[in-house]
Design a protein around this motif. Structure first.
Motif, PDB file in Angstrom:
ATOM      1  N   PRO A   1       0.812  -1.223   0.000  1.00 50.97           N
ATOM      2  CA  PRO A   1       0.000   0.000   0.000  1.00 50.97           C
ATOM      3  C   PRO A   1       0.845   1.272   0.000  1.00 50.97           C
TER       4      PRO A   1
ATOM      5  N   ALA B   1       0.900   4.041  -3.010  1.00 54.02           N
ATOM      6  CA  ALA B   1       0.629   5.458  -2.768  1.00 54.02           C
ATOM      7  C   ALA B   1       1.744   6.328  -3.349  1.00 54.02           C
ATOM      8  N   ARG B   2       2.980   5.888  -3.217  1.00 53.46           N
ATOM      9  CA  ARG B   2       4.103   6.668  -3.756  1.00 53.46           C
ATOM     10  C   ARG B   2       4.054   6.694  -5.284  1.00 53.46           C
TER      11      ARG B   2
ATOM     12  N   ARG C   1       1.458   9.083  -6.453  1.00 56.71           N
ATOM     13  CA  ARG C   1       1.836  10.482  -6.271  1.00 56.71           C
ATOM     14  C   ARG C   1       2.836  10.943  -7.318  1.00 56.71           C
TER      15      ARG C   1
END
Length: 297
Positions: free
Chosen positions: A251, A255-256, A259
């Motif tokens: 997760p 998320a990285r 982004r």
């Protein structure tokens, strides 16, 4: 440089490799030994256009994980080859049919090696699929030699975390489970979260590679600036991350990626660990085919 300790170790591995190749490879294939500045590289070609020319569909190039070779993709080969020309590589520096002649010191060298292989194959718009270490090599290629790849599929790629105790414990547990009596292996595979334990031929080949000294760079964690540079190349990319990966916190990695590479497709695959091509073979094949079709010019 990576090499076998002695002739006996090399012969032992070669026998196991040839047996696995005969047992696992589905359908016809053509072997190519390509010159690069880092050594002779074995590539197996299958699918449309195998007799000459690239053929219909975007070419799919398969890059193995650390310690692996073209045979780790045996679950995916038949279906991929029914739609696309497929080039499965034995990476220089890994146990396989390639032979290293110069060191690969860092990501720039890894990128140069892959670029030379793609150039020798005459590929300019390939869909490169990399698992673990192979995923890191594919990302390094985008950093240092962009312009030759048309799409990326990255399976639990290295380069987003360091190699911690959890990962090495997973490797050791998998190796021990693979040596257990055959009747116990399915249960142990579930326990350690590694379906590669059930791959009899691959495990025999892996044990035969005990006499191989691997000397390739440990992937450093990719910086935000490097990921931004990859994003700016504009190459379509999908990331498949094992929900139970021993390499990283999926997760957090997802998320990285969301982004820093907002155009990339990211999927956390349930019931899968780090060995995605073995843990979820059908899903991996379907995702590669979907990305190849979506990316076809």
């Amino acid at each position: 440089m990576s090499e076998f300790r002695n002739t006996r170790a090399a012969d032992r591995f070669r026998a196991a490799y040839d047996h696995a190749l005969a047992a696992l490879w589905p359908g016809p294939r053509t072997a190519h030994d390509l010159p690069t500045a880092y050594g002779r590289t074995r590539v197996y070609r299958t699918g449309p256009g195998s007799s000459g020319g690239v053929g219909a569909g975007r070419p799919v190039v398969l890059l193995a994980a650390s310690g692996g070779n073209a045979l780790m993709w045996h679950h995916q080969l038949a279906e991929l080859a029914s739609h696309h020309p497929v080039f499965a590589i034995d990476p220089v520096g890994e146990p396989g049919a390639s032979e290293q002649s110069a060191p690969i010191a860092d990501g720039a060298d890894a990128a140069a090696w892959l670029d030379q292989v793609l150039a020798e194959l005459g590929l300019h718009d390939a869909h490169v699929v990399g698992c673990s270490y192979g995923g890191w090599v594919a990302l390094q290629h985008q950093l240092h030699r962009p312009g030759r790849v048309g799409a990326l599929t990255l399976l639990d790629p290295a380069g987003f975390n360091g190699f911690g105790l959890r990962f090495y414990a997973w490797l050791i547990a998998g190796g021990l489970a693979a040596c257990a009596p055959r009747t116990l292996r399915p249960r142990l595979a579930r326990l350690v979260g590694n379906s590669a334990v059930l791959e009899g031929e691959l495990m025999k080949m892996s044990r035969a590679a005990a006499g191989f000294r691997r000397a390739l760079p440990v992937p450093p964690v990719l910086t935000d600036e490097e990921l931004d540079r990859i994003a700016r190349t504009g190459v379509p990319a999908q990331f498949l991350l094992g929900a139970r990966s021993a390499l990283h916190d999926s997760p957090a990695v997802a998320a990285r990626i969301a982004r820093l590479l907002p155009a990339a497709r990211v999927e956390i695959v349930p019931d899968a660990g780090h060995s995605l091509p073995m843990d979820r073979p059908g899903l991996v094949t379907a995702r590669i085919l979907s990305a190849s079709s979506a990316a076809t010019p």
